[in-house]
Write an enzyme that holds these catalytic residues in place. Structure first.
Site, PDB file in Angstrom:
ATOM      1  N   LYS A   1      45.562  27.900  61.598  1.00  0.00           N
ATOM      2  CA  LYS A   1      46.676  27.168  60.963  1.00  0.00           C
ATOM      3  C   LYS A   1      46.442  27.094  59.455  1.00  0.00           C
ATOM      4  O   LYS A   1      45.304  27.220  58.974  1.00  0.00           O
ATOM      5  CB  LYS A   1      46.838  25.758  61.544  1.00  0.00           C
ATOM      6  CG  LYS A   1      45.648  24.796  61.317  1.00  0.00           C
ATOM      7  CD  LYS A   1      45.631  24.099  59.969  1.00  0.00           C
ATOM      8  CE  LYS A   1      44.355  23.288  59.752  1.00  0.00           C
ATOM      9  NZ  LYS A   1      44.040  23.006  58.359  1.00  0.00           N
TER      10      LYS A   1
ATOM     11  N   PRO B   1      38.097  33.216  59.841  1.00  0.00           N
ATOM     12  CA  PRO B   1      36.869  32.897  59.113  1.00  0.00           C
ATOM     13  C   PRO B   1      36.366  31.485  59.431  1.00  0.00           C
ATOM     14  O   PRO B   1      37.164  30.573  59.653  1.00  0.00           O
ATOM     15  CB  PRO B   1      37.264  33.045  57.643  1.00  0.00           C
ATOM     16  CG  PRO B   1      38.731  33.198  57.607  1.00  0.00           C
ATOM     17  CD  PRO B   1      39.212  33.587  58.963  1.00  0.00           C
TER      18      PRO B   1
ATOM     19  N   GLY C   1      34.502  27.856  58.930  1.00  0.00           N
ATOM     20  CA  GLY C   1      34.354  26.838  57.871  1.00  0.00           C
ATOM     21  C   GLY C   1      35.307  27.067  56.729  1.00  0.00           C
ATOM     22  O   GLY C   1      34.962  26.936  55.556  1.00  0.00           O
TER      23      GLY C   1
ATOM     24  N   LEU D   1      40.898  26.455  58.226  1.00  0.00           N
ATOM     25  CA  LEU D   1      41.966  27.109  58.995  1.00  0.00           C
ATOM     26  C   LEU D   1      41.968  26.658  60.459  1.00  0.00           C
ATOM     27  O   LEU D   1      42.689  27.227  61.283  1.00  0.00           O
ATOM     28  CB  LEU D   1      41.794  28.631  58.936  1.00  0.00           C
ATOM     29  CG  LEU D   1      41.892  29.246  57.534  1.00  0.00           C
ATOM     30  CD1 LEU D   1      41.439  30.701  57.549  1.00  0.00           C
ATOM     31  CD2 LEU D   1      43.317  29.152  57.006  1.00  0.00           C
TER      32      LEU D   1
ATOM     33  N   GLY E   1      39.854  27.082  62.795  1.00  0.00           N
ATOM     34  CA  GLY E   1      39.401  28.084  63.766  1.00  0.00           C
ATOM     35  C   GLY E   1      38.635  27.462  64.927  1.00  0.00           C
ATOM     36  O   GLY E   1      38.905  27.768  66.094  1.00  0.00           O
TER      37      GLY E   1
ATOM     38  N   SER F   1      38.731  24.321  65.941  1.00  0.00           N
ATOM     39  CA  SER F   1      39.630  23.453  66.714  1.00  0.00           C
ATOM     40  C   SER F   1      40.544  24.282  67.613  1.00  0.00           C
ATOM     41  O   SER F   1      40.833  23.896  68.748  1.00  0.00           O
ATOM     42  CB  SER F   1      40.517  22.626  65.775  1.00  0.00           C
ATOM     43  OG  SER F   1      39.728  21.744  65.028  1.00  0.00           O
ATOM     44  N   SER F   2      41.010  25.419  67.104  1.00  0.00           N
ATOM     45  CA  SER F   2      41.897  26.258  67.910  1.00  0.00           C
ATOM     46  C   SER F   2      41.120  26.858  69.091  1.00  0.00           C
ATOM     47  O   SER F   2      41.654  26.949  70.206  1.00  0.00           O
ATOM     48  CB  SER F   2      42.508  27.364  67.048  1.00  0.00           C
ATOM     49  OG  SER F   2      43.576  27.964  67.712  1.00  0.00           O
TER      50      SER F   2
ATOM     51  N   ASP G   1      42.391  17.864  64.288  1.00  0.00           N
ATOM     52  CA  ASP G   1      43.314  19.004  64.207  1.00  0.00           C
ATOM     53  C   ASP G   1      43.610  19.624  65.568  1.00  0.00           C
ATOM     54  O   ASP G   1      44.499  20.461  65.693  1.00  0.00           O
ATOM     55  CB  ASP G   1      42.688  20.132  63.352  1.00  0.00           C
ATOM     56  CG  ASP G   1      42.718  19.820  61.869  1.00  0.00           C
ATOM     57  OD1 ASP G   1      43.395  18.854  61.478  1.00  0.00           O
ATOM     58  OD2 ASP G   1      42.062  20.555  61.116  1.00  0.00           O
TER      59      ASP G   1
HETATM   60  O1  C5P Z   1      38.341  14.833  63.411  1.00  0.00           O
HETATM   61  P1  C5P Z   1      37.445  15.802  62.726  1.00  0.00           P
HETATM   62  O2  C5P Z   1      36.146  15.981  63.461  1.00  0.00           O
HETATM   63  O3  C5P Z   1      38.092  17.100  62.438  1.00  0.00           O
HETATM   64  O4  C5P Z   1      37.117  15.171  61.319  1.00  0.00           O
HETATM   65  C1  C5P Z   1      36.023  15.582  60.547  1.00  0.00           C
HETATM   66  C2  C5P Z   1      35.758  14.557  59.472  1.00  0.00           C
HETATM   67  O5  C5P Z   1      36.801  14.594  58.486  1.00  0.00           O
HETATM   68  C3  C5P Z   1      35.734  13.135  59.955  1.00  0.00           C
HETATM   69  O6  C5P Z   1      34.459  12.783  60.419  1.00  0.00           O
HETATM   70  C4  C5P Z   1      36.108  12.377  58.697  1.00  0.00           C
HETATM   71  O7  C5P Z   1      34.973  12.262  57.855  1.00  0.00           O
HETATM   72  C5  C5P Z   1      37.091  13.301  58.011  1.00  0.00           C
HETATM   73  N1  C5P Z   1      38.496  12.973  58.369  1.00  0.00           N
HETATM   74  C6  C5P Z   1      39.101  11.859  57.806  1.00  0.00           C
HETATM   75  N2  C5P Z   1      40.388  11.560  58.131  1.00  0.00           N
HETATM   76  C7  C5P Z   1      41.089  12.338  58.971  1.00  0.00           C
HETATM   77  C8  C5P Z   1      40.504  13.495  59.538  1.00  0.00           C
HETATM   78  C9  C5P Z   1      39.196  13.780  59.213  1.00  0.00           C
HETATM   79  O8  C5P Z   1      38.493  11.130  57.017  1.00  0.00           O
HETATM   80  N3  C5P Z   1      42.350  12.022  59.260  1.00  0.00           N
END
Ligand code: C5P
Length: 321
Positions: A21, A106, A108, A111, A113, A115-116, A148
């Protein structure tokens, strides 16, 4: 190859396409009581996808191998975490799966990747293990695994609020949307998402909105944006990303990517995706994107960037028999 949305009978083997995405809009509204950020985003699937091959086993083992040896295939991989979560919650401990991941997105890169791939695992195992979970149940599991991931299940174009898990699909007439992107990423750089949000908070928290009424006001403004209703090249998104300046100021390769993208003659707009470092330019169609890529490929490669050209995609995870 036939697409099987809901296979009528349980199958032993599946292939699953897991698209990347980009963010057409990423706005940080404020802070949430759970410490995450309250977001207002428009996420868009693109036609750059990983492929998962999944084979059912009866040995209770979840195994993963990947054609990219730099990717961890341990318990920190969202594929393993998604499979573990389903197995422990649904009490199907005897079932197993052998997964082979062909990595095209890719790593990190901002995008989604990983999560998808996790979303593809949820949908794939729902069929392979005959779990009969509804899309609402799958979305709940996805939200437990990452902000995501719920978007990645159905993909397309969606407003994403809350942490990113509150979804409102946008129903553009996709037969009329032929937009495409030119995507660039420096393979030697990755950005930590927690770092990007923490730095955003340090720099911008004094300007964050403070209450739900103000959040909802901004959500309503975004819902009514002309560029979204419907999505079209004649009124392209301006590509706001509140993490862009935060990440660019600490990441020379993002600054360089944005500078090079700004020089592309055919682009409608350009910006960074998610927490970066991948950046993209938006085009009215694939042919125009390809023209700019062909004339600028050497410039990007000389500056250390990998490049891709791909249409927008109006579906998320897809199963193939
Ligand atoms: O949910 P995810 O594991 O993708 O989020 C990674 C990190 O990004 C979270 O631990 C947080 O530090 C930050 N984050 C945030 N607010 C969001 C999504 C992610 O602060 N809405």
């Amino acid at each position: 190859m036939s697409i099987v949305e809901n296979p009528a009978s349980p199958v032993e083997y599946l292939r699953v396409s897991a698209p990347a995405k980009i963010n057409l809009h990423l706005e940080v509204l404020g802070l949430r009581p759970d410490g995450f950020h309250e977001l207002a985003m428009v996420m868009q699937s693109i036609d750059l996808a990983d492929l998962l091959e999944m084979r059912k086993t009866q040995d209770g083992v979840i195994s993963l191998c990947c054609d990219d040896s730099t990717l961890s295939t341990d318990k920190d991989n969202l594929i393993i975490r998604a499979a573990d979560l389903l197995r422990s919650r649904l009490g199907v401990k005897d079932l197993g799966v052998a997964i082979r991941l062909e990595k095209k997105i890719p790593i990190g890169a901002g995008l989604a990747g990983g999560s998808s791939d996790g979303a593809a695992t949820l949908i794939g195992l729902n069929s392979l293990w005959n779990l009969k979970l509804t899309s609402i149940q799958l979305e709940k599991f996805a939200a437990e695994l990452g902000s995501d991931m719920p978007f990645c299940l159905a993909g397309g174009t969606q407003l994403c609020f809350g942490r990113g898990e509150r979804l409102e699909p946008i129903n553009s007439d996709t037969s009329k949307v032929s937009m495409a992107i030119l995507l660039v990423k420096d393979p030697s750089i990755s950005v930590s998402t927690p770092w990007a949000y923490a730095r955003c908070r340090e720099l911008n928290a004094s300007r964050y909105l403070k209450c739900e009424n103000d959040f909802e006001h901004r959500r309503n403004e975004l819902r009514k944006e002309s560029w979204l209703n419907p999505l079209r090249a004649s009124d392209p998104p301006s590509l706001r990303n509140d993490l862009q300046s935060v990440v660019a100021s600490a990441t020379p390769s993002v600054r360089n990517a944005l500078k090079l993208l700004a020089d592309l003659p055919g682009a409608l707009s350009f910006g960074m995706s998610g927490s970066g470092p991948s950046c993209f330019a938006l085009y009215s169609d694939y042919e125009n994107a390809l023209l700019d890529l062909e004339s600028s490929r050497n410039i990007f490669e000389n500056e250390g960037f990998q490049t891709w050209c791909c249409p927008l995609r109006f579906k998320g995870v897809m199963l193939y028999s």
